[in-house]
Design a protein around this motif. Sequence first.
Motif, PDB file in Angstrom:
ATOM      1  N   UNK A  36      22.092  13.104  43.804  1.00 52.32           N
ATOM      2  CA  UNK A  36      21.416  13.867  44.879  1.00 52.32           C
ATOM      3  C   UNK A  36      20.250  12.970  45.421  1.00 52.32           C
ATOM      4  N   UNK A  37      19.701  12.216  44.869  1.00 53.25           N
ATOM      5  CA  UNK A  37      18.477  11.638  45.406  1.00 53.25           C
ATOM      6  C   UNK A  37      18.284  10.017  44.744  1.00 53.25           C
ATOM      7  N   UNK A  38      18.111   9.138  45.467  1.00 46.97           N
ATOM      8  CA  UNK A  38      17.565   8.044  44.863  1.00 46.97           C
ATOM      9  C   UNK A  38      16.513   7.400  45.783  1.00 46.97           C
ATOM     10  N   UNK A  94      11.615   5.135  49.773  1.00 50.26           N
ATOM     11  CA  UNK A  94      11.970   6.315  50.518  1.00 50.26           C
ATOM     12  C   UNK A  94      13.032   7.310  49.760  1.00 50.26           C
ATOM     13  N   UNK A  95      12.759   8.495  49.597  1.00 56.03           N
ATOM     14  CA  UNK A  95      13.957   9.291  49.043  1.00 56.03           C
ATOM     15  C   UNK A  95      15.245   9.403  49.780  1.00 56.03           C
ATOM     16  N   UNK A  96      16.356   8.897  49.490  1.00 61.27           N
ATOM     17  CA  UNK A  96      17.673   9.064  50.102  1.00 61.27           C
ATOM     18  C   UNK A  96      18.761  10.017  49.395  1.00 61.27           C
ATOM     19  N   UNK A  97      19.492  10.380  50.009  1.00 57.14           N
ATOM     20  CA  UNK A  97      20.614  11.127  49.424  1.00 57.14           C
ATOM     21  C   UNK A  97      21.857  10.317  49.486  1.00 57.14           C
TER      22      UNK A  97
END
Length: 80
Positions: free
Chosen positions: A6-8, A13-16
């Motif tokens: 779901x998130x990396x 920056x958090x990305x989906x």
Amino acid sequence: RIEWALRVTMQGNLMSPIYWAVRDGRFSIAQFLIQDVLRIRADRLKYYYGRERLWETHPNLLAILCDQCPQLVEDLQDGL
């Protein structure tokens, strides 16, 4: 495992990964991630199911799928 799908964090920056795959046209990867998040798992202590976490982190997922890759809407609905 669900959180990784779901998130990396990329360069702070958090990305989906799901949105990223859809945006880049990698629909088979997006399909795998959606199915993986919505798969029921268990260990000796409890059951795991990513539906609530999916909606918390991707509140507009259905709209994005309908707009950019409607073929994945069925996979999303199958897991709900």
